[in-house]
Design a protein around this motif. Sequence first.
Motif, PDB file in Angstrom:
ATOM      1  N   GLU A 138       0.681  -1.300   0.242  1.00 22.55           N
ATOM      2  CA  GLU A 138       0.107  -0.193  -0.216  1.00 22.55           C
ATOM      3  C   GLU A 138       1.055   1.164  -0.084  1.00 22.55           C
ATOM      4  O   GLU A 138       1.756   1.443   0.847  1.00 22.55           O
ATOM      5  CB  GLU A 138      -0.991   0.019   1.197  1.00 22.55           C
ATOM      6  CG  GLU A 138      -2.023   1.154   1.394  1.00 22.55           C
ATOM      7  CD  GLU A 138      -2.833   1.230   2.548  1.00 22.55           C
ATOM      8  OE1 GLU A 138      -3.010   1.952   3.018  1.00 22.55           O
ATOM      9  OE2 GLU A 138      -3.063  -0.205   3.092  1.00 22.55           O
ATOM     10  N   GLU A 139       0.743   2.329  -0.819  1.00 20.04           N
ATOM     11  CA  GLU A 139       1.734   3.187  -1.051  1.00 20.04           C
ATOM     12  C   GLU A 139       1.805   4.263  -0.049  1.00 20.04           C
ATOM     13  O   GLU A 139       0.832   4.719   0.348  1.00 20.04           O
ATOM     14  CB  GLU A 139       1.375   3.975  -2.313  1.00 20.04           C
ATOM     15  CG  GLU A 139       2.702   4.743  -2.934  1.00 20.04           C
ATOM     16  CD  GLU A 139       2.383   5.465  -4.306  1.00 20.04           C
ATOM     17  OE1 GLU A 139       1.539   4.803  -5.100  1.00 20.04           O
ATOM     18  OE2 GLU A 139       2.732   6.581  -4.486  1.00 20.04           O
ATOM     19  N   SER A 140       3.006   4.628   0.607  1.00 17.56           N
ATOM     20  CA  SER A 140       3.038   5.497   1.382  1.00 17.56           C
ATOM     21  C   SER A 140       3.551   6.799   0.980  1.00 17.56           C
ATOM     22  O   SER A 140       3.932   6.967  -0.248  1.00 17.56           O
ATOM     23  CB  SER A 140       4.471   4.862   2.258  1.00 17.56           C
ATOM     24  OG  SER A 140       5.573   4.992   1.812  1.00 17.56           O
ATOM     25  N   ALA A 141       3.591   7.836   1.749  1.00 17.07           N
ATOM     26  CA  ALA A 141       3.891   9.219   1.154  1.00 17.07           C
ATOM     27  C   ALA A 141       5.522   9.157   0.702  1.00 17.07           C
ATOM     28  O   ALA A 141       5.770   9.718  -0.177  1.00 17.07           O
ATOM     29  CB  ALA A 141       3.875  10.110   2.243  1.00 17.07           C
TER      30      ALA A 141
END
Length: 153
Positions: A138-141
């Motif tokens: 899940e993409e993080s900042a």
Amino acid sequence: MSQRTLQVRVLDARIGGEWPLPDYATAHSAGLDLRAALDAPLELAPGQAVLVPSGLAIHIGDPGLCALILPRSGLGHKHGIVLGNGTGLIDADYQGPLMVSLWNRSATAFTVEPGDRIAQLVLMPVVRAALQVVDTFEESARGQGGFGHTGVR
Ligand SMILES: O=c1ccn([C@H]2C[C@H](O)[C@@H](COP(=O)(O)OP(=O)(O)OP(=O)(O)O)O2)c(=O)[nH]1
Ligand SMILES: [Mg+2]
């Protein structure tokens, strides 16, 4: 502050005799200073690394803990005496002699005397990972940015 008992075997009778058992130097010190259990002065040439016995064995015996061997800041900064392995990691199931890899990273020879306090031992909590293989995150900042990508200022 949290405190545990730690089993220790004295392998060199000078510890607990002419040299005290490792102790915390001040009320809030995190590290137990380890001594060089040497029979004679040891001259470390520039660049040389030598495995020095601490004269002790420890058995942590709790998988939720480990110990780290870290340099002493005075020796490391002023004299370039640090550790040949960067940081020593002592596993909770290790029962052998506690050894200190002393490395002279300086350009000047340095002599360690028997009984000198050469490094420090810090007890640390450990969280062991159970690896879960996934296809994507899940993409993080931050994403894949690293190695200075946020700049200096
Ligand atoms: O500075 C150190 C580092 C390690 N050890 C001992 C305790 C540690 O549990 C064991 C193994 O250390 P490590 O796993 O870092 O070394 P390795 O090269 O992976 O050896 P091994 O194959 O025995 O795990 O050696 C020391 O006495 N001093
Ligand atoms: Mg290992």
